[in-house]
Design an enzyme around this catalytic site. Structure first.
Site, PDB file in Angstrom:
ATOM      1  N   GLU A   1       0.811  -1.224   0.000  1.00  0.00           N
ATOM      2  CA  GLU A   1       0.000   0.000   0.000  1.00  0.00           C
ATOM      3  C   GLU A   1       0.841   1.271   0.000  1.00  0.00           C
ATOM      4  OE1 GLU A   1      -3.758   0.428   0.119  1.00  0.00           O
ATOM      5  OE2 GLU A   1      -2.739   2.194  -0.647  1.00  0.00           O
TER       6      GLU A   1
ATOM      7  N   ILE B   1      -2.370   7.878   1.143  1.00  0.00           N
ATOM      8  CA  ILE B   1      -3.694   7.697   0.526  1.00  0.00           C
ATOM      9  C   ILE B   1      -3.882   6.200   0.252  1.00  0.00           C
ATOM     10  CG2 ILE B   1      -5.206   8.337  -1.387  1.00  0.00           C
ATOM     11  CD1 ILE B   1      -3.372  10.683  -2.006  1.00  0.00           C
TER      12      ILE B   1
ATOM     13  N   LYS C   1       5.159   4.987  -9.987  1.00  0.00           N
ATOM     14  CA  LYS C   1       3.863   4.899  -9.302  1.00  0.00           C
ATOM     15  C   LYS C   1       2.745   4.618 -10.303  1.00  0.00           C
ATOM     16  CE  LYS C   1       5.424   8.004  -5.669  1.00  0.00           C
ATOM     17  NZ  LYS C   1       5.522   9.419  -5.264  1.00  0.00           N
TER      18      LYS C   1
ATOM     19  N   VAL D   1       2.652   3.683  -3.318  1.00  0.00           N
ATOM     20  CA  VAL D   1       2.121   4.782  -4.140  1.00  0.00           C
ATOM     21  C   VAL D   1       1.293   5.687  -3.252  1.00  0.00           C
ATOM     22  CG1 VAL D   1       0.693   5.390  -6.130  1.00  0.00           C
ATOM     23  CG2 VAL D   1       1.978   3.263  -6.155  1.00  0.00           C
TER      24      VAL D   1
ATOM     25  N   GLY E   1       6.026  11.180   3.661  1.00  0.00           N
ATOM     26  CA  GLY E   1       6.126  11.593   5.060  1.00  0.00           C
ATOM     27  C   GLY E   1       6.144  10.375   5.951  1.00  0.00           C
TER      28      GLY E   1
END
Ligand code: NAP
Length: 434
Positions: free
Chosen positions: A130, A137, A206, A133, A303
């Site tokens: 997960e 989100i 991505k 990319v 981040g």
């Protein structure tokens, strides 16, 4: 309460973010799972310098990733190293030892994800990615599960936060890419060598993964037309504004009757769209389904903590499978088998285009350019020129009606030989139908 045991390889931004969440949020996680996720082993080259959260309790620490993968108490390995060399060895070894893997590695998964998944299936373990990319989100979960009943017709993503930061700052402050890039490097938003971001490589990896998830195709980076943002200037934003558009690095994937068109490139998008509202280092993906129509996903694309949430959520999913003894067997690519329709060349794409020229002004220039467009059967839409007190290196814009990328390329190639041009024309598609 029983537990599932995790080994983490890589204690950089994402690794430390993941450990922070596993430590600070462990009660909530246990409440959701009904058992604990326990970190039993960690590895990085400089592990002795890392300050692990005390709430993790005793953790085996090593500089040798093999000791994590082979540790009898590690059931899931999180590969948070990055790159395609050591990371590939870690995944191979984990699969060999029949340990499920969670990875944040877009580069490796874009290069050889389907093959790794095949091996994971044969070994009876799971592979979750997960975080690879759009960091925070949950776009994989959306495509794999949330809207898997739909047929994705197209999606448009802002998948590189650094480029989006640079472009939106240029737009807001009417300054050059060089100025913003230098600031971004000073603030740590951009790498000293910014090529992976500004030339489009990161976004392309991505897009490989999202396109595989959305369309069930086996995509390789070379299937994707890629153009970075280096040629975008503050002037382009001023002209785009006159046209009520904005400019973003758009990762686009669309079905057309001939197949799927994939591109990473700067494009004009209407200023009124939700995508144009994505500012700064945020990411977004706009998915258009045949049945469910439009859905939009927005958040931090990177981040330590947002990406850490994605890694921890994958660890929880895989841990549930281990506990229930029933691996989910849903491919991280959302399709049982990849392949079939190869992507088609971007030259088949039909769009209106924004053509920006820099010329040493003299009579007859527009007529000459219009003549080349006419010879390719391209209809001219508008000519825009800001008031300017110099005739040297004068920027102006011609917009043209919908035409094929092939025709625009031919026109641009012919125009590039004209002696009044200071550089080849910049051609940007206009995504007017968003
Ligand atoms: N940063 C983000 O916001 C973000 C977002 C989404 C996805 N990702 C992906 O997440 C992954 C990690 O990114 P990151 O930003 O956390 O990278 P990073 O800060 O550079 O951390 C990499 C870690 O891997 C360790 N490492 C490197 N080679 C190693 C080796 N041979 N053996 C053991 N440990 C080794 C490093 O050890 P030392 O600390 O000792 O040098 C470091 O702890 C990458 O695949 C990246 O693309 C990152």
């Amino acid at each position: 309460m029983d537990e599932v045991k995790v080994g983490i390889v890589g204690l950089g931004n994402v690794g430390m973010g993941t450990l922070t969440i596993l430590a600070e949020n462990q009660e909530q996680i246990a409440l959701k799972l009904g058992f604990r996720l326990r970190v039993t082993a960690v590895c990085s080259r400089s592990v002795e310098s890392k300050k692990l959260p005390a709430a993790l309790g005793p953790v085996f620490q090593t500089t040798d990733w093999r000791e994590v993968v082979q540790h009898p108490d590690v059931q899931i390995v999180a590969e948070l190293v990055g790159g395609t060399a050591v990371a590939a060895e870690i995944l191979d070894a984990a699969i060999e030892h029949r340990k499920s893997v969670v990875t944040a590695n877009k580069e490796l998964m874009a290069a050889s994800g389907p093959e790794i998944w095949d091996r994971a299936i044969r070994a009876g373990i799971n592979l979750a990615m997960e975080a690879s990319v759009c960091g925070g989100i949950p776009i994989h979960a959306v495509l794999r599960e949330g809207i898997s009943g739909d047929r994705v017709m197209a999606f448009y993503g802002i998948l590189n936060g650094t480029c989006n930061y640079i472009l939106t700052e240029m737009e807001k402050r009417d300054v050059s890419l060089e100025v913003v890039l230098k600031e971004a490097q000073r603030l740590g938003y951009a790498e000293a060598d910014p090529s992976a971001d500004v030339d489009g490589y990161d976004a392309r990896s991505k897009l490989v993964l999202l396109a595989a998830l959305a369309f069930g195709e086996k995509i390789t980076p070379s299937d994707i037309f890629m153009e970075g943002i280096r040629r975008i200037t503050e002037v382009d934003f001023r002209y785009a504004r006159q046209l009520k558009h904005s400019i973003r690095l758009i990762c686009g994937a669309r079905r057309i009757p001939e197949g799927i068109i994939l591109s990473v490139r700067p494009a004009l998008i209407p200023a009124s769209t939700i995508l144009a509202g994505v500012q700064g280092a945020y990411n977004a993906v706009w998915v258009k389904g045949e049945y469910g129509e439009d859905t939009f996903y927005y958040g931090w694309g990177a981040g330590a903590l947002p990406t850490g949430v994605a890694v921890v959520s994958d660890l929880m999913r895989v841990a549930r499978e281990i506990r229930s003894g029933s691996p989910e067997r849903v491919s991280p690519f959302a399709h049982e088998r990849l392949g079939g329709n190869k992507p088609v060349p971007v030259t088949l794409q039909k769009r209106a285009y924004f053509l920006r020229f820099r010329v040493d002004d003299r009579p007859g220039i527009i007529a000459k350019l219009a003549g080349i467009l006419a010879s390719k059967k391209i209809g001219l839409e508008a000519v825009l020129q800001e008031p300017c007190d110099t005739k040297r290196d004068l920027p102006f814009v011609i917009t043209v009606e919908e035409t094929s990328e092939q025709s625009i390329r031919e026109a641009v190639a012919e125009m590039s030989g004209l002696d009044f041009l200071n550089e080849a024309p910049l051609a940007l598609p206009m995504e007017t139908a968003l």
